[in-house]
Design a protein around this motif. Structure first.
Motif, PDB file in Angstrom:
ATOM      1  N   GLU A 203      53.235  62.087  44.419  1.00 16.91           N
ATOM      2  CA  GLU A 203      52.270  61.627  45.160  1.00 16.91           C
ATOM      3  C   GLU A 203      51.063  62.273  45.008  1.00 16.91           C
ATOM      4  O   GLU A 203      49.954  61.523  45.443  1.00 16.91           O
ATOM      5  CB  GLU A 203      52.527  62.005  46.695  1.00 16.91           C
ATOM      6  CG  GLU A 203      53.924  61.198  47.236  1.00 16.91           C
ATOM      7  CD  GLU A 203      54.600  61.668  48.435  1.00 16.91           C
ATOM      8  OE1 GLU A 203      54.028  62.616  48.820  1.00 16.91           O
ATOM      9  OE2 GLU A 203      55.456  60.812  48.999  1.00 16.91           O
ATOM     10  N   ARG A 204      50.741  63.139  44.446  1.00 17.13           N
ATOM     11  CA  ARG A 204      49.530  64.149  44.006  1.00 17.13           C
ATOM     12  C   ARG A 204      48.920  63.658  42.976  1.00 17.13           C
ATOM     13  O   ARG A 204      48.073  64.219  42.415  1.00 17.13           O
ATOM     14  CB  ARG A 204      49.516  65.502  44.508  1.00 17.13           C
ATOM     15  CG  ARG A 204      49.437  65.765  46.310  1.00 17.13           C
ATOM     16  CD  ARG A 204      50.155  66.947  46.516  1.00 17.13           C
ATOM     17  NE  ARG A 204      50.135  67.064  47.809  1.00 17.13           N
ATOM     18  CZ  ARG A 204      51.000  66.525  48.768  1.00 17.13           C
ATOM     19  NH1 ARG A 204      51.779  65.511  48.148  1.00 17.13           N
ATOM     20  NH2 ARG A 204      51.047  66.512  50.004  1.00 17.13           N
ATOM     21  N   GLN A 206      49.909  64.405  40.092  1.00 12.48           N
ATOM     22  CA  GLN A 206      49.978  65.764  39.093  1.00 12.48           C
ATOM     23  C   GLN A 206      50.981  65.164  37.885  1.00 12.48           C
ATOM     24  O   GLN A 206      50.767  65.797  36.903  1.00 12.48           O
ATOM     25  CB  GLN A 206      50.434  66.765  39.731  1.00 12.48           C
ATOM     26  CG  GLN A 206      49.580  67.291  41.103  1.00 12.48           C
ATOM     27  CD  GLN A 206      48.472  67.558  40.589  1.00 12.48           C
ATOM     28  OE1 GLN A 206      47.983  68.485  39.355  1.00 12.48           O
ATOM     29  NE2 GLN A 206      47.454  67.233  41.090  1.00 12.48           N
TER      30      GLN A 206
END
Length: 207
Positions: A203-204, A206
């Motif tokens: 979600e980020r 990464q």
């Protein structure tokens, strides 16, 4: 991780800790013996062969082989991190099993149908089956959104395989029922932790 997930994971951890404190009690021993007695009552050559097959099917080497195949598939679908995620989940789950077994050092049942090394609590097969098949069912839906419609079927199939592999360990007298329950709890907790770390990073952006 959502609040409900945290509550479920925390409850599973508490249940495992509690089971680790009481597995030597007469109450748990009575339950363990009842499961042994039941599987002895239904023993047959066909079930012997089937449970020995499940022993090999549920081995860490087999899971790693499946994980490599899925990794290749995830590379083809340009979602390599899903394959890596499964490999990491498996490898770390195996490490967790060894650490926890070393903490409790519970001997295996005396009347094993074949020689099995290592300690008994929790069941490594139950831990690995739970973490692998729950993770696999989650990943399959990620890799192919068309499978979302078959979500219930995939999940029920995963649970059925987990139960078959787990109960085969009692049938073969290499684990107590309490070992199996402990394995389910550890496997579920580890699956949940790895899944939510994956979702958090994804979600980020990464991974």
């Amino acid at each position: 991780m959502k609040k409900n997930n945290w509550i479920t994971v925390f409850t599973a951890i508490l249940l495992f800790v509690l089971l680790g404190l009481i597995y030597k009690t007469s109450m748990v021993k009575t339950i363990d013996d009842a499961f042994f007695d039941f599987f002895v009552s239904v023993r047959s050559d066909a079930l012997d062969s089937f449970c020995l097959f499940l022993r090999d099917f549920g081995s860490s080497k087999m899971y790693l082989s499946f994980a490599v195949v899925l990794l290749i598939f995830s590379i083809i679908r340009k979602r390599i991190w899903t394959g890596i995620y499964l490999l990491i989940t498996l490898l770390t789950a195996r490490l967790v099993v060894q650490i926890v077994k070393g903490i409790y050092e519970r001997p295996r049942p005396a009347a094993m149908y074949y020689v099995e090394d290592g300690f008994s609590f929790p069941s490594g097969h139950a831990v690995m089956a739970t973490s692998f098949f729950l993770t696999l069912s989650f990943i399959l839906i990620i890799l192919d959104t068309n499978l979302l419609k078959q979500r219930k079927i995939i999940q029920v199939t995963a649970l059925a395989i987990i139960l078959l592999i787990s109960f085969s360990r009692i049938y073969l007298h290499v684990h107590h029922f309490s070992d199996i329950v402990a394995g389910w709890l550890v496997g579920y907790v580890w699956y949940s932790i790895c899944k939510n770390v994956f979702i958090f990073l994804h979600e980020r952006k990464q991974i």
